[in-house]
Design a protein around this motif. Structure first.
Motif, PDB file in Angstrom:
ATOM      1  N   ALA A 119       0.822  -1.209   0.000  1.00  0.00           N
ATOM      2  CA  ALA A 119       0.000   0.000   0.000  1.00  0.00           C
ATOM      3  C   ALA A 119       0.855   1.258   0.000  1.00  0.00           C
ATOM      4  O   ALA A 119       2.053   1.241   0.278  1.00  0.00           O
ATOM      5  N   VAL A 120       0.176   2.351  -0.317  1.00  0.00           N
ATOM      6  CA  VAL A 120       0.767   3.685  -0.275  1.00  0.00           C
ATOM      7  C   VAL A 120      -0.065   4.534   0.687  1.00  0.00           C
ATOM      8  O   VAL A 120      -1.298   4.500   0.650  1.00  0.00           O
ATOM      9  N   VAL A 121       0.604   5.259   1.562  1.00  0.00           N
ATOM     10  CA  VAL A 121      -0.100   6.139   2.496  1.00  0.00           C
ATOM     11  C   VAL A 121      -0.666   7.328   1.722  1.00  0.00           C
ATOM     12  O   VAL A 121       0.076   8.092   1.104  1.00  0.00           O
ATOM     13  N   VAL A 122      -1.981   7.465   1.743  1.00  0.00           N
ATOM     14  CA  VAL A 122      -2.660   8.566   1.059  1.00  0.00           C
ATOM     15  C   VAL A 122      -2.948   9.708   2.026  1.00  0.00           C
ATOM     16  O   VAL A 122      -2.921  10.882   1.661  1.00  0.00           O
ATOM     17  N   ASP A 123      -3.203   9.364   3.292  1.00  0.00           N
ATOM     18  CA  ASP A 123      -3.528  10.393   4.278  1.00  0.00           C
ATOM     19  C   ASP A 123      -3.280   9.823   5.664  1.00  0.00           C
ATOM     20  O   ASP A 123      -3.381   8.612   5.887  1.00  0.00           O
ATOM     21  N   THR A 124      -2.920  10.661   6.589  1.00  0.00           N
ATOM     22  CA  THR A 124      -2.866  10.298   8.005  1.00  0.00           C
ATOM     23  C   THR A 124      -3.634  11.354   8.776  1.00  0.00           C
ATOM     24  O   THR A 124      -3.559  12.536   8.459  1.00  0.00           O
ATOM     25  N   PHE A 125      -4.386  10.927   9.777  1.00  0.00           N
ATOM     26  CA  PHE A 125      -5.165  11.889  10.548  1.00  0.00           C
ATOM     27  C   PHE A 125      -5.501  11.307  11.907  1.00  0.00           C
ATOM     28  O   PHE A 125      -5.394  10.103  12.133  1.00  0.00           O
ATOM     29  N   VAL A 126      -5.878  12.185  12.807  1.00  0.00           N
ATOM     30  CA  VAL A 126      -6.328  11.797  14.139  1.00  0.00           C
ATOM     31  C   VAL A 126      -7.844  11.909  14.167  1.00  0.00           C
ATOM     32  O   VAL A 126      -8.402  12.917  13.745  1.00  0.00           O
ATOM     33  N   LEU A 127      -8.514  10.859  14.646  1.00  0.00           N
ATOM     34  CA  LEU A 127      -9.965  10.926  14.750  1.00  0.00           C
ATOM     35  C   LEU A 127     -10.345  12.084  15.664  1.00  0.00           C
ATOM     36  O   LEU A 127      -9.838  12.184  16.784  1.00  0.00           O
ATOM     37  N   PRO A 128     -11.220  12.971  15.205  1.00  0.00           N
ATOM     38  CA  PRO A 128     -11.556  14.165  15.992  1.00  0.00           C
ATOM     39  C   PRO A 128     -12.013  13.824  17.401  1.00  0.00           C
ATOM     40  O   PRO A 128     -12.799  12.908  17.607  1.00  0.00           O
ATOM     41  N   GLY A 129     -11.481  14.557  18.367  1.00  0.00           N
ATOM     42  CA  GLY A 129     -11.871  14.376  19.755  1.00  0.00           C
ATOM     43  C   GLY A 129     -11.215  13.198  20.448  1.00  0.00           C
ATOM     44  O   GLY A 129     -11.548  12.894  21.583  1.00  0.00           O
ATOM     45  N   THR A 130     -10.282  12.492  19.749  1.00  0.00           N
ATOM     46  CA  THR A 130      -9.610  11.338  20.335  1.00  0.00           C
ATOM     47  C   THR A 130      -8.117  11.456  20.084  1.00  0.00           C
ATOM     48  O   THR A 130      -7.652  12.396  19.442  1.00  0.00           O
ATOM     49  N   ASN A 131      -7.358  10.471  20.564  1.00  0.00           N
ATOM     50  CA  ASN A 131      -5.934  10.382  20.224  1.00  0.00           C
ATOM     51  C   ASN A 131      -5.670   9.167  19.343  1.00  0.00           C
ATOM     52  O   ASN A 131      -4.589   8.596  19.346  1.00  0.00           O
ATOM     53  N   ILE A 132      -6.693   8.758  18.588  1.00  0.00           N
ATOM     54  CA  ILE A 132      -6.606   7.578  17.726  1.00  0.00           C
ATOM     55  C   ILE A 132      -6.097   7.997  16.357  1.00  0.00           C
ATOM     56  O   ILE A 132      -6.726   8.813  15.670  1.00  0.00           O
ATOM     57  N   ASN A 133      -4.964   7.440  15.949  1.00  0.00           N
ATOM     58  CA  ASN A 133      -4.379   7.748  14.650  1.00  0.00           C
ATOM     59  C   ASN A 133      -4.913   6.806  13.587  1.00  0.00           C
ATOM     60  O   ASN A 133      -4.996   5.591  13.797  1.00  0.00           O
ATOM     61  N   MET A 134      -5.259   7.385  12.442  1.00  0.00           N
ATOM     62  CA  MET A 134      -5.750   6.623  11.305  1.00  0.00           C
ATOM     63  C   MET A 134      -4.852   6.874  10.104  1.00  0.00           C
ATOM     64  O   MET A 134      -4.260   7.949   9.964  1.00  0.00           O
ATOM     65  N   ILE A 135      -4.761   5.870   9.213  1.00  0.00           N
ATOM     66  CA  ILE A 135      -4.033   6.014   7.959  1.00  0.00           C
ATOM     67  C   ILE A 135      -4.950   5.571   6.831  1.00  0.00           C
ATOM     68  O   ILE A 135      -5.575   4.504   6.912  1.00  0.00           O
ATOM     69  N   THR A 136      -5.063   6.409   5.810  1.00  0.00           N
ATOM     70  CA  THR A 136      -5.791   6.030   4.604  1.00  0.00           C
ATOM     71  C   THR A 136      -4.797   5.438   3.618  1.00  0.00           C
ATOM     72  O   THR A 136      -3.777   6.056   3.303  1.00  0.00           O
ATOM     73  N   LEU A 137      -5.088   4.227   3.140  1.00  0.00           N
ATOM     74  CA  LEU A 137      -4.186   3.497   2.262  1.00  0.00           C
ATOM     75  C   LEU A 137      -4.784   3.319   0.874  1.00  0.00           C
ATOM     76  O   LEU A 137      -5.991   3.101   0.733  1.00  0.00           O
ATOM     77  N   GLY A 138      -3.939   3.410  -0.126  1.00  0.00           N
ATOM     78  CA  GLY A 138      -4.297   3.064  -1.491  1.00  0.00           C
ATOM     79  C   GLY A 138      -3.268   2.094  -2.036  1.00  0.00           C
ATOM     80  O   GLY A 138      -2.276   1.791  -1.375  1.00  0.00           O
ATOM     81  N   ASP A 139      -3.495   1.570  -3.244  1.00  0.00           N
ATOM     82  CA  ASP A 139      -2.469   0.742  -3.871  1.00  0.00           C
ATOM     83  C   ASP A 139      -2.420   1.030  -5.369  1.00  0.00           C
ATOM     84  O   ASP A 139      -3.207   1.828  -5.887  1.00  0.00           O
ATOM     85  N   PHE A 140      -1.491   0.382  -6.058  1.00  0.00           N
ATOM     86  CA  PHE A 140      -1.245   0.684  -7.468  1.00  0.00           C
ATOM     87  C   PHE A 140      -2.291   0.075  -8.397  1.00  0.00           C
ATOM     88  O   PHE A 140      -2.336   0.407  -9.582  1.00  0.00           O
ATOM     89  N   TRP A 141      -3.134  -0.809  -7.880  1.00  0.00           N
ATOM     90  CA  TRP A 141      -4.042  -1.546  -8.751  1.00  0.00           C
ATOM     91  C   TRP A 141      -5.507  -1.250  -8.472  1.00  0.00           C
ATOM     92  O   TRP A 141      -6.386  -1.829  -9.098  1.00  0.00           O
ATOM     93  N   SER A 142      -5.791  -0.361  -7.524  1.00  0.00           N
ATOM     94  CA  SER A 142      -7.174  -0.133  -7.088  1.00  0.00           C
ATOM     95  C   SER A 142      -7.556   1.330  -7.208  1.00  0.00           C
ATOM     96  O   SER A 142      -6.710   2.224  -7.122  1.00  0.00           O
ATOM     97  N   SER A 143      -8.857   1.548  -7.392  1.00  0.00           N
ATOM     98  CA  SER A 143      -9.379   2.912  -7.372  1.00  0.00           C
ATOM     99  C   SER A 143      -9.907   3.274  -5.987  1.00  0.00           C
ATOM    100  O   SER A 143     -10.128   4.441  -5.683  1.00  0.00           O
ATOM    101  N   ASN A 144     -10.143   2.251  -5.147  1.00  0.00           N
ATOM    102  CA  ASN A 144     -10.608   2.482  -3.781  1.00  0.00           C
ATOM    103  C   ASN A 144      -9.431   2.747  -2.846  1.00  0.00           C
ATOM    104  O   ASN A 144      -8.290   2.360  -3.126  1.00  0.00           O
ATOM    105  N   THR A 145      -9.728   3.381  -1.732  1.00  0.00           N
ATOM    106  CA  THR A 145      -8.799   3.477  -0.608  1.00  0.00           C
ATOM    107  C   THR A 145      -9.472   2.853   0.602  1.00  0.00           C
ATOM    108  O   THR A 145     -10.683   2.631   0.617  1.00  0.00           O
TER     109      THR A 145
END
Length: 689
Positions: free
Chosen positions: A161-187
């Protein structure tokens, strides 16, 4: 006696209380709520709205929001959207929720809804990398599109995968990463495991937009287990890809991984807490071993060779063996803080006296073996973390302030308020409004006579007024037990004017966006401190009529407890009666229900806390929780045991929800009287502590 059995007690004297009780009483005296204090549930909805919705600070010269500000305010979810999803989560998590759980679910659902409405397009950072991507897929690699199609992901599967975005869920300290890849249109979004949190730092984090990663051992949270699209739960098994041709990566490798070598490792030093960072080539990946003498545990042995041509084994145990799916012979592996152990302890033939293992603090970086000329382009712009916003609504009318906004209107002129950003109050309702939600208390309810279809009239009241809601059911009442004083949330209402020029609201069971939740009987509310504020029994009469209160109590004066079993209608939970003709009839549903009854409790009992006592009644599941026995089991007991049974419950502690059900004039009076026997307090839910 310190209190009256028929109502709220007088407070006990200080001589009757120990030090802890005196402290509790002092707290109670200082915690009397103002009549106008905001409801904790509403307070949380407004808080969640302030967290999730954009909160711009832009104002014009007159101090008013600019046009750009107004436009951004419309990007957030509507008040009813938030309220409905909070309650949906509470129903899913019957044991209780936290603020972090709710904000996580809300943020994820809102982000997914926005993604669903947006056209699918592969992120630019992936398109840039794809032009130079020549690496062959690893054997177990799956694509993100495949995950969506099959709604399934094996633990052995690999995501390149490729990291498309990183963010913290609002109001928490939970880190999220949005992933994509070279063969998909979805993340797809991944909850980041906490061992990698230091790698998403705003200033020097290596996990940022454009960074390639390999990961495995992922659990999929499918869409049917929650709201919106699938997402990946945290996994420990993540490897970060580096490129020696890129300056930043070359500096990282040189500064952190080229100082130590296999020959510099000291077992004594490792035992004293010395950490190592090692860089070596993967020479071989052993087959999967099953060690029967150690209980059948799995093991994989990775042979490594460093720059000094020294060899050492990297061992994976148990669930860790899936990490080998991310490796390929010839690739360079950078190991930060491996666990150092003796080969004699691991009982494995190794190339030396020391072995490396994947420990709790270990992090792995990989420079994949590539054909000549392959280059990996990294993103140039580090992702900006979205921080938490702390905001608390202090009054019922506070929330996102939209000075103007456009709402959809149908050809008949009805305006859709389903995405209205603030709470709608009864005083604000008028004709030709649709998508309305109301939060209030049931003041009266009865079935309409002389109608073929099941239609019930519910009088609901909020702090600004009352309105009649006409509930249309397909076959029969389907909302469980509802009685006077219960706090309810209704969405999907349409306001209309009757022929007598009286405003009423219509609700259809299967209408678009409709929901009906009885918060007074919702188990999660008792165990969710973010949604309620505990009260003392001495204070509950000061609260507005029709608002349930949460109290921590014990059972008292068991000699005055009354326990009976009666038959109740399965659909609505209300008691039935036998007519003079011998028919079994539900007075609430106004129908014959001979074969649709079940035995239930009718309990009248004294509750007590440090501030007073209250005589209250309950039925259904609440009574079962208090008595800790089913009605059928109790009914089968000999009469002597039935009389003695409540004595075993004295001083048992509970968290309870209590409502005032005795201050309303109601068409439903006969049925209500049969239930409460003129006792004004109903226990609508109980949780044993």
């Amino acid at each position: 006696m310190h209190s009256s059995i028929n109502g709220v007690a007088e407070e006990p004297s200080a001589m009757d209380l120990d030090d802890e009780q005196l402290e509790f009483q002092a707290i109670a005296e200082n915690k009397h709520e103002d009549q106008d204090e905001i409801d904790p549930f509403i307070k949380f909805i407004n808080y969640a709205s302030s967290i999730i919705s954009p909160q711009p600070d832009d104002v014009d010269e007159d101090g008013e929001p600019s046009s750009d500000t107004e436009e951004r305010e419309r990007e957030g979810p509507g008040w009813s959207w938030i309220a409905s999803r909070v309650l949906k989560t509470c129903i899913s998590y019957s044991s209780g929720v936290t603020s972090a759980i709710l904000l996580s679910e809300l943020s994820q659902a809102w982000n997914e809804q926005r993604k669903t409405n947006a056209p699918r397009k592969r992120p630019d950072c992936i398109n840039q990398l794809k032009k130079k991507h020549k690496r062959v897929k690893l054997p177990s690699t799956v694509t993100i599109d495949t995950i969506y199609e099959k709604n399934f992901l094996s633990l052995n599967s690999v995501l390149e995968a490729v990291v498309v975005d990183t963010f913290v869920l609002p109001g928490t300290n939970i880190n999220m990463i949005t992933l994509g890849d070279f063969w998909s249109s979805n993340t797809i979004d991944l909850y980041l495991h906490r061992r990698y949190y230091d790698l998403v730092s705003l200033h020097n984090g290596i996990l940022r937009k454009g960074r390639e990663v390999f990961l495995t051992g992922c659990y999929l949270r499918s869409a049917n287990e929650g709201s919106g699209h699938p997402r990946l739960l945290p996994t420990e098994y993540l490897v970060i890809l580096l490129d020696e041709e890129q300056d930043d990566d070359a500096m990282l490798l040189g500064a952190q991984f080229c100082t130590d070598s296999f020959s510099s490792i000291s077992l004594d030093g490792a035992n004293e807490g010395v950490s190592y960072s090692l860089y070596a080539r993967i020479d071989s990946i052993g087959s999967l071993d099953i060690l029967e003498k150690f209980g059948g545990i799995q093991r994989k042995q990775i042979r490594l060779i460093d720059n000094d041509c020294s060899e050492m084994d990297f061992l994976l145990w148990g669930d860790q063996v899936v990490l080998a799916n991310l490796f390929s012979v010839g690739s360079m592996l950078a190991i930060d803080r491996p666990f150092i152990t003796s080969s004699s302890v691991t009982d494995v033939e190794t190339c030396g006296n020391v072995c490396l293992e994947y420990g709790s603090g270990t992090q792995l970086y990989l420079v994949p073996f590539v054909r000549q000329g392959e280059q990996v382009c990294l993103g140039l712009t580090p992702n900006r973390l979205r921080g938490s916003k702390l905001a608390t609504a202090s009054c019922p009318t506070q929330g996102p302030k939209a000075s103007q906004m456009t709402l959809p209107c149908d050809p008949q002129g009805s305006v859709d308020f389903s995405n209205y950003p603030i709470q709608s109050y009864i005083i604000d309702l008028h004709e030709k409004m649709t998508g309305i939600s109301i939060y209030g208390a049931a003041m009266d309810i009865f079935r309409e006579a002389n109608t073929a279809k099941p239609i019930f009239n519910l009088k609901i009241q909020d702090p600004t007024g009352a309105i009649c809601v006409k509930l249309h059911f397909i076959e029969s009442w389907s909302l469980g037990r509802l009685s006077l004083g219960h706090t309810v949330y209704i969405s999907g209402l349409t306001c209309t004017m009757t022929k007598h020029k009286r405003l009423e609201a219509l609700w259809f069971e299967n209408g678009p966006g409709t929901s009906f939740v009885n918060l007074s009987c919702l188990p999660a509310v008792l165990n969710s401190p973010c949604l309620h504020k505990p009260s003392f029994l001495a204070d509950i009469s000061r609260h507005k009529s029709g608002t349930h209160q949460i109290c921590r109590v014990w059972l008292d004066q068991i000699e005055h407890c009354h326990v009976n079993t009666r038959l109740a209608h399965v659909s609505c939970g209300h008691f039935v009666k036998t007519t003079t003709s011998g028919y079994v009839e539900c007075e609430f549903c106004c129908c014959s229900c001979e074969t649709k009854t079940r035995r239930t409790f009718h309990v009248k009992i004294t509750l007590a806390d440090e501030t007073g006592k209250v005589f209250a009644w309950c039925t259904g599941q609440t009574a079962i929780e208090l008595l800790q026995i089913s009605p059928d089991e109790f009914y089968e007991l000999p009469e002597e045991e039935q009389v003695m049974y409540p004595c075993s419950l004295e001083n048992e502690q509970y968290m309870v929800a209590i409502v005032n059900c005795g201050q309303q004039e109601t068409v439903f009076k006969e049925c209500v009287t049969a239930e409460n026997d003129a006792i004004p307090w109903e226990i609508t839910r109980a949780l044993k502590l």
